[in-house]
Design a protein around this motif. Structure first.
Motif, PDB file in Angstrom:
ATOM      1  N   VAL A   1      12.716   5.414  -8.437  1.00  0.00           N
ATOM      2  CA  VAL A   1      13.679   5.666  -9.507  1.00  0.00           C
ATOM      3  C   VAL A   1      13.164   6.815 -10.363  1.00  0.00           C
ATOM      4  N   VAL A   2      14.023   7.811 -10.590  1.00  0.00           N
ATOM      5  CA  VAL A   2      13.637   9.014 -11.324  1.00  0.00           C
ATOM      6  C   VAL A   2      14.675   9.295 -12.401  1.00  0.00           C
ATOM      7  N   PRO A   3      14.361  10.201 -13.367  1.00  0.00           N
ATOM      8  CA  PRO A   3      15.368  10.558 -14.373  1.00  0.00           C
ATOM      9  C   PRO A   3      16.602  11.174 -13.718  1.00  0.00           C
ATOM     10  N   VAL A   4      17.766  10.956 -14.302  1.00  0.00           N
ATOM     11  CA  VAL A   4      19.011  11.376 -13.686  1.00  0.00           C
ATOM     12  C   VAL A   4      19.093  12.885 -13.480  1.00  0.00           C
ATOM     13  N   GLY A   5      18.395  13.657 -14.298  1.00  0.00           N
ATOM     14  CA  GLY A   5      18.453  15.112 -14.170  1.00  0.00           C
ATOM     15  C   GLY A   5      17.521  15.683 -13.127  1.00  0.00           C
ATOM     16  N   ALA A   6      16.704  14.845 -12.499  1.00  0.00           N
ATOM     17  CA  ALA A   6      15.724  15.335 -11.528  1.00  0.00           C
ATOM     18  C   ALA A   6      16.409  15.754 -10.229  1.00  0.00           C
TER      19      ALA A   6
ATOM     20  N   GLU B   1       9.696  -6.665  -5.056  1.00  0.00           N
ATOM     21  CA  GLU B   1       8.487  -6.031  -5.589  1.00  0.00           C
ATOM     22  C   GLU B   1       8.892  -4.827  -6.419  1.00  0.00           C
ATOM     23  N   ARG B   2       8.142  -4.573  -7.486  1.00  0.00           N
ATOM     24  CA  ARG B   2       8.404  -3.441  -8.365  1.00  0.00           C
ATOM     25  C   ARG B   2       7.087  -2.937  -8.919  1.00  0.00           C
ATOM     26  N   LEU B   3       6.808  -1.672  -8.707  1.00  0.00           N
ATOM     27  CA  LEU B   3       5.599  -1.057  -9.243  1.00  0.00           C
ATOM     28  C   LEU B   3       5.990  -0.094 -10.365  1.00  0.00           C
ATOM     29  N   PRO B   4       5.323  -0.151 -11.499  1.00  0.00           N
ATOM     30  CA  PRO B   4       5.683   0.711 -12.624  1.00  0.00           C
ATOM     31  C   PRO B   4       5.253   2.159 -12.385  1.00  0.00           C
ATOM     32  N   GLY B   5       5.896   3.067 -13.087  1.00  0.00           N
ATOM     33  CA  GLY B   5       5.524   4.469 -13.003  1.00  0.00           C
ATOM     34  C   GLY B   5       4.723   4.891 -14.221  1.00  0.00           C
TER      35      GLY B   5
ATOM     36  N   VAL C   1       2.059   9.236  -6.174  1.00  0.00           N
ATOM     37  CA  VAL C   1       2.496  10.612  -5.907  1.00  0.00           C
ATOM     38  C   VAL C   1       3.622  11.035  -6.841  1.00  0.00           C
ATOM     39  N   THR C   2       4.579  10.146  -7.072  1.00  0.00           N
ATOM     40  CA  THR C   2       5.757  10.514  -7.862  1.00  0.00           C
ATOM     41  C   THR C   2       5.607  10.241  -9.346  1.00  0.00           C
ATOM     42  N   GLY C   3       4.806   9.224  -9.695  1.00  0.00           N
ATOM     43  CA  GLY C   3       4.673   8.841 -11.087  1.00  0.00           C
ATOM     44  C   GLY C   3       5.828   8.004 -11.597  1.00  0.00           C
ATOM     45  N   HIS C   4       6.680   7.514 -10.694  1.00  0.00           N
ATOM     46  CA  HIS C   4       7.880   6.787 -11.103  1.00  0.00           C
ATOM     47  C   HIS C   4       7.898   5.366 -10.538  1.00  0.00           C
ATOM     48  N   VAL C   5       8.838   4.572 -11.058  1.00  0.00           N
ATOM     49  CA  VAL C   5       9.015   3.186 -10.614  1.00  0.00           C
ATOM     50  C   VAL C   5       9.397   3.155  -9.140  1.00  0.00           C
ATOM     51  N   VAL C   6       8.787   2.238  -8.397  1.00  0.00           N
ATOM     52  CA  VAL C   6       9.074   2.070  -6.971  1.00  0.00           C
ATOM     53  C   VAL C   6       9.546   0.640  -6.732  1.00  0.00           C
ATOM     54  N   HIS C   7      10.601   0.494  -5.939  1.00  0.00           N
ATOM     55  CA  HIS C   7      11.203  -0.809  -5.662  1.00  0.00           C
ATOM     56  C   HIS C   7      11.097  -1.179  -4.195  1.00  0.00           C
ATOM     57  N   LEU C   8      11.021  -2.482  -3.926  1.00  0.00           N
ATOM     58  CA  LEU C   8      11.205  -3.036  -2.589  1.00  0.00           C
ATOM     59  C   LEU C   8      12.315  -4.068  -2.704  1.00  0.00           C
ATOM     60  N   VAL C   9      13.372  -3.903  -1.904  1.00  0.00           N
ATOM     61  CA  VAL C   9      14.591  -4.687  -2.064  1.00  0.00           C
ATOM     62  C   VAL C   9      15.011  -5.276  -0.719  1.00  0.00           C
ATOM     63  N   VAL C  10      15.489  -6.518  -0.732  1.00  0.00           N
ATOM     64  CA  VAL C  10      16.026  -7.158   0.475  1.00  0.00           C
ATOM     65  C   VAL C  10      17.450  -7.619   0.194  1.00  0.00           C
ATOM     66  N   ARG C  11      18.171  -7.916   1.261  1.00  0.00           N
ATOM     67  CA  ARG C  11      19.540  -8.432   1.103  1.00  0.00           C
ATOM     68  C   ARG C  11      19.493  -9.945   1.003  1.00  0.00           C
ATOM     69  N   ASP C  12      20.118 -10.472  -0.038  1.00  0.00           N
ATOM     70  CA  ASP C  12      20.215 -11.917  -0.248  1.00  0.00           C
ATOM     71  C   ASP C  12      21.695 -12.247  -0.415  1.00  0.00           C
TER      72      ASP C  12
ATOM     73  N   ALA D   1       0.825  -1.219   0.000  1.00  0.00           N
ATOM     74  CA  ALA D   1       0.000   0.000   0.000  1.00  0.00           C
ATOM     75  C   ALA D   1       0.859   1.269   0.000  1.00  0.00           C
ATOM     76  N   PRO D   2       1.861   1.405   0.885  1.00  0.00           N
ATOM     77  CA  PRO D   2       2.697   2.608   0.814  1.00  0.00           C
ATOM     78  C   PRO D   2       3.481   2.714  -0.491  1.00  0.00           C
ATOM     79  N   MET D   3       3.847   1.588  -1.087  1.00  0.00           N
ATOM     80  CA  MET D   3       4.516   1.638  -2.389  1.00  0.00           C
ATOM     81  C   MET D   3       3.564   2.170  -3.459  1.00  0.00           C
ATOM     82  N   GLN D   4       2.320   1.732  -3.404  1.00  0.00           N
ATOM     83  CA  GLN D   4       1.328   2.222  -4.365  1.00  0.00           C
ATOM     84  C   GLN D   4       1.115   3.720  -4.204  1.00  0.00           C
ATOM     85  N   ASP D   5       1.072   4.180  -2.963  1.00  0.00           N
ATOM     86  CA  ASP D   5       0.922   5.620  -2.719  1.00  0.00           C
ATOM     87  C   ASP D   5       2.118   6.384  -3.265  1.00  0.00           C
ATOM     88  N   LEU D   6       3.319   5.858  -3.033  1.00  0.00           N
ATOM     89  CA  LEU D   6       4.527   6.529  -3.510  1.00  0.00           C
ATOM     90  C   LEU D   6       4.573   6.570  -5.034  1.00  0.00           C
ATOM     91  N   ALA D   7       4.181   5.484  -5.679  1.00  0.00           N
ATOM     92  CA  ALA D   7       4.150   5.454  -7.137  1.00  0.00           C
ATOM     93  C   ALA D   7       3.126   6.445  -7.683  1.00  0.00           C
TER      94      ALA D   7
END
Length: 258
Positions: free
Chosen positions: A227-232, A123-127, A104-115, A96-102
């Protein structure tokens, strides 16, 4: 029977289960599709044995055919992996917070763990905006070469960090930190600020903002990033990312320090 008794002199497993796991373990992020010949070479199995095991794995759904003579991991195996309690609880807490972040920002959102020594994308939500990124669910990357990965590394034991550095710091993109002293300094900054700003470390043309997700026991269990464009400009994204990570942490039972 001891574990050694299930292994032949050449190191190949004798048991049917061991051989099947060897076939599945041959698939990697770098080699997501393999031919039967590839599997024979990688596992050391006789061609007839490899053919029989692959056929059984295809029939059960652990593997699937891709075109003529090529195989990849099947969806049934992915569905079973998704039932792992830790991963399932984490994804449910963060979705749910990832969906909210995506949103609000309109960009790709990641959830990452250490393996191990890698950062695993769970998890990855598209922007809304098209942006080329290397990540996908189930893919792993070097911990030092992404914003979320560095967040996880910043909260790992010091001995682990030194072991990772000793293994080498390969460059993935122009901004990847490959100098040990620079990486240690970056990790110190992440611990002080509570977030990571990253530019062109994993993928050329992109930047990211990431923050830690904390479990009920107070340890960092994941990293959440956008994840956002490099110039942002990156600082404006920090509050939204931290709120999303904090919400996921609360959903896991974490409580803010008094």
């Amino acid at each position: 029977m001891s574990p050694a008794a299930d292994v032949a002199e050449d190191g190949a497993p004798r048991s049917v289960l061991g051989r099947a796991l060897g076939v599945l373990g041959a698939f990697t992020d770098a080699s997501p599709e393999l031919t039967l010949s590839d599997l024979v070479t990688l596992t050391g199995l006789p061609p007839a044995t490899a053919h029989r095991i692959v056929a059984e794995l295809v029939g059960w759904g652990a593997l699937e055919r891709v075109g003529r003579g090529r195989y990849r991991i099947g969806l049934r195996l992915w569905r079973i992996g998704a039932l792992a309690p830790a991963a399932r609880t984490l994804r449910e807490a963060a979705l749910a917070p990832m969906q909210d972040l995506a949103a609000v920002t309109g960009h790709v959102v990641h959830l990452v763990v250490r393996d191990g020594y890698r950062a695993l994308f769970v998890e990855r939500l598209p922007g809304r905006e098209e942006l080329t990124v290397r990540s996908r669910v189930g893919r792993d990357m070097p911990l030092h070469a992404s914003g979320p990965g560095k967040v996880l590394l910043a909260h790992a034991p010091a001995a682990f960090v030194e072991e990772l550095i000793a293994r080498g710091l390969p460059r993935l993109a122009p901004g990847t930190i490959t100098d040990p002293a620079a990486l240690r300094a970056a990790l110190d900054g992440i611990r002080r600020s509570g977030h990571c700003l990253s530019r062109e470390e994993m993928t050329e043309g992109t930047a990211s903002v990431a923050a830690p997700v904390v479990g009920a026991d107070g340890t960092v269990v994941a990293a959440l990033g956008v994840v956002v464009p490099v110039g942002a400009a990156l600082p404006p994204y920090v509050p939204a990312v931290k709120v999303a990570a904090a919400t996921a942490s609360r959903n896991l039972g974490s409580r803010p320090p008094r």
